[in-house]
Design an enzyme around this catalytic site. Structure first.
Site, mmCIF file in Angstrom:
data_model
loop_
_atom_site.group_PDB
_atom_site.id
_atom_site.type_symbol
_atom_site.label_atom_id
_atom_site.label_comp_id
_atom_site.label_asym_id
_atom_site.label_seq_id
_atom_site.Cartn_x
_atom_site.Cartn_y
_atom_site.Cartn_z
ATOM 1 N N ARG A 127 -1.400 -6.007 -8.218
ATOM 2 C CA ARG A 127 -0.166 -6.746 -7.928
ATOM 3 C C ARG A 127 0.201 -7.689 -9.054
ATOM 4 N NH1 ARG A 127 -2.902 -8.239 -2.340
ATOM 5 N NH2 ARG A 127 -4.559 -8.360 -3.877
ATOM 6 N N SER A 155 -2.875 -7.980 2.849
ATOM 7 C CA SER A 155 -3.136 -7.885 4.288
ATOM 8 C C SER A 155 -3.557 -9.250 4.830
ATOM 9 C CB SER A 155 -4.251 -6.870 4.563
ATOM 10 O OG SER A 155 -3.891 -5.608 4.075
ATOM 11 N N LYS A 194 -18.094 -6.918 7.621
ATOM 12 C CA LYS A 194 -16.821 -7.632 7.513
ATOM 13 C C LYS A 194 -16.071 -7.545 8.838
ATOM 14 C CE LYS A 194 -12.791 -7.683 4.478
ATOM 15 N NZ LYS A 194 -12.118 -6.993 3.372
ATOM 16 N N HIS A 244 0.845 -1.206 0.000
ATOM 17 C CA HIS A 244 0.000 0.000 0.000
ATOM 18 C C HIS A 244 0.883 1.261 0.000
ATOM 19 C CE1 HIS A 244 -3.152 -2.577 2.297
ATOM 20 N NE2 HIS A 244 -3.692 -2.314 1.119
HETATM 21 O O1 PNS Z 1 -8.692 -2.933 0.025
HETATM 22 P P1 PNS Z 1 -9.929 -3.444 -0.643
HETATM 23 O O2 PNS Z 1 -10.740 -4.231 0.343
HETATM 24 O O3 PNS Z 1 -9.640 -4.190 -1.913
HETATM 25 O O4 PNS Z 1 -10.790 -2.147 -1.056
HETATM 26 C C1 PNS Z 1 -12.025 -2.263 -1.708
HETATM 27 C C2 PNS Z 1 -12.812 -0.940 -1.651
HETATM 28 C C3 PNS Z 1 -12.896 -0.435 -0.241
HETATM 29 C C4 PNS Z 1 -12.138 0.098 -2.509
HETATM 30 C C5 PNS Z 1 -14.225 -1.231 -2.223
HETATM 31 O O5 PNS Z 1 -14.751 -2.365 -1.607
HETATM 32 C C6 PNS Z 1 -15.185 -0.056 -2.032
HETATM 33 O O6 PNS Z 1 -15.075 0.933 -2.707
HETATM 34 N N1 PNS Z 1 -16.113 -0.219 -1.065
HETATM 35 C C7 PNS Z 1 -17.071 0.796 -0.714
HETATM 36 C C8 PNS Z 1 -18.471 0.410 -1.222
HETATM 37 C C9 PNS Z 1 -18.566 0.612 -2.723
HETATM 38 O O7 PNS Z 1 -18.432 1.717 -3.224
HETATM 39 N N2 PNS Z 1 -18.796 -0.496 -3.450
HETATM 40 C C10 PNS Z 1 -18.876 -0.492 -4.894
HETATM 41 C C11 PNS Z 1 -17.519 -0.776 -5.518
HETATM 42 S S1 PNS Z 1 -17.656 -0.823 -7.284
#
Ligand code: PNS
Length: 162
Positions: A93, A131, A44, A20
């Site tokens: 990645r 993570s 979660k 990150h």
């Molecule tokens: O680190 P991550 O878990 O891969 O991050 C994912 C994240 C937080 C960017 C994504 O789950 C997100 O944007 N969540 C907020 C809800 C949302 O907007 N969902 C639609 C995504 S298209």
């Protein structure tokens, strides 16, 4: 004067890793302001509370001037609209990340056409870090000191001892 461009790098950060940090340091050079958006997801289970994640991300990024750490709940795109953020930064990645990232980028574009997603490939030396894998190998006693910031390592060790 040119319009200042605000971007966001959002994620769960449970916890923040060196992968990150690599993406954030590079993205911070590309935009005037970069917010680090820590997702509160009530569905979660996380190892670190949102307050702990915010604290660890702030400590880790204290050397970067134009970064601000915030948390958010709900749709990322709604947070961006309210806060005048026009770019979503994501890291990949390997090819395994591409389908998921494209799907999210396309959905976010459908939800708000004016907000763009920029995808940065991670530095190859961090390409295997996640993570969840870090938590898994630490659970079995692996040495992860090259994979996470020092403050994260200390907190992970405390959690493991509890
Ligand atoms: O680190 P991550 O878990 O891969 O991050 C994912 C994240 C937080 C960017 C994504 O789950 C997100 O944007 N969540 C907020 C809800 C949302 O907007 N969902 C639609 C995504 S298209």
């Amino acid at each position: 004067m040119a319009k200042s461009v605000k971007a966001i790098f959002a994620g769960s950060f449970d916890p923040i890793t060196n992968g990150h940090v690599d993406i954030i340091e590079r993205a911070a050079k590309m935009f005037d302001k970069l917010k680090i958006g820590i997702l509160i997801n009530p569905n979660k289970q996380t190892m670190f509370t949102v307050e702990e994640r915010v604290e660890l991300v702030k400590k880790t990024l204290s050397h970067i001037d134009n970064v601000e750490v915030i948390f958010f709940e709900g749709l990322l795109i709604d947070f961006c609209k309210k806060n005048d953020i026009s770019v979503l930064v994501r890291g990949i990645r390997s090819s395994a990340d591409v389908d998921y990232e494209l799907q999210m980028a396309h959905m976010n574009k459908e939800l708000e056409d004016s907000i763009e997603t920029i995808i940065l490939p991670t530095n190859t030396k961090y390409s295997f870090i996640s993570s969840s894998l870090i938590k898994e190998v630490l659970h079995f006693g692996a040495n992860i000191e090259n994979l996470v910031p020092k403050c994260v390592l200390e907190e992970l060790k405390k959690k493991k001892i509890k």
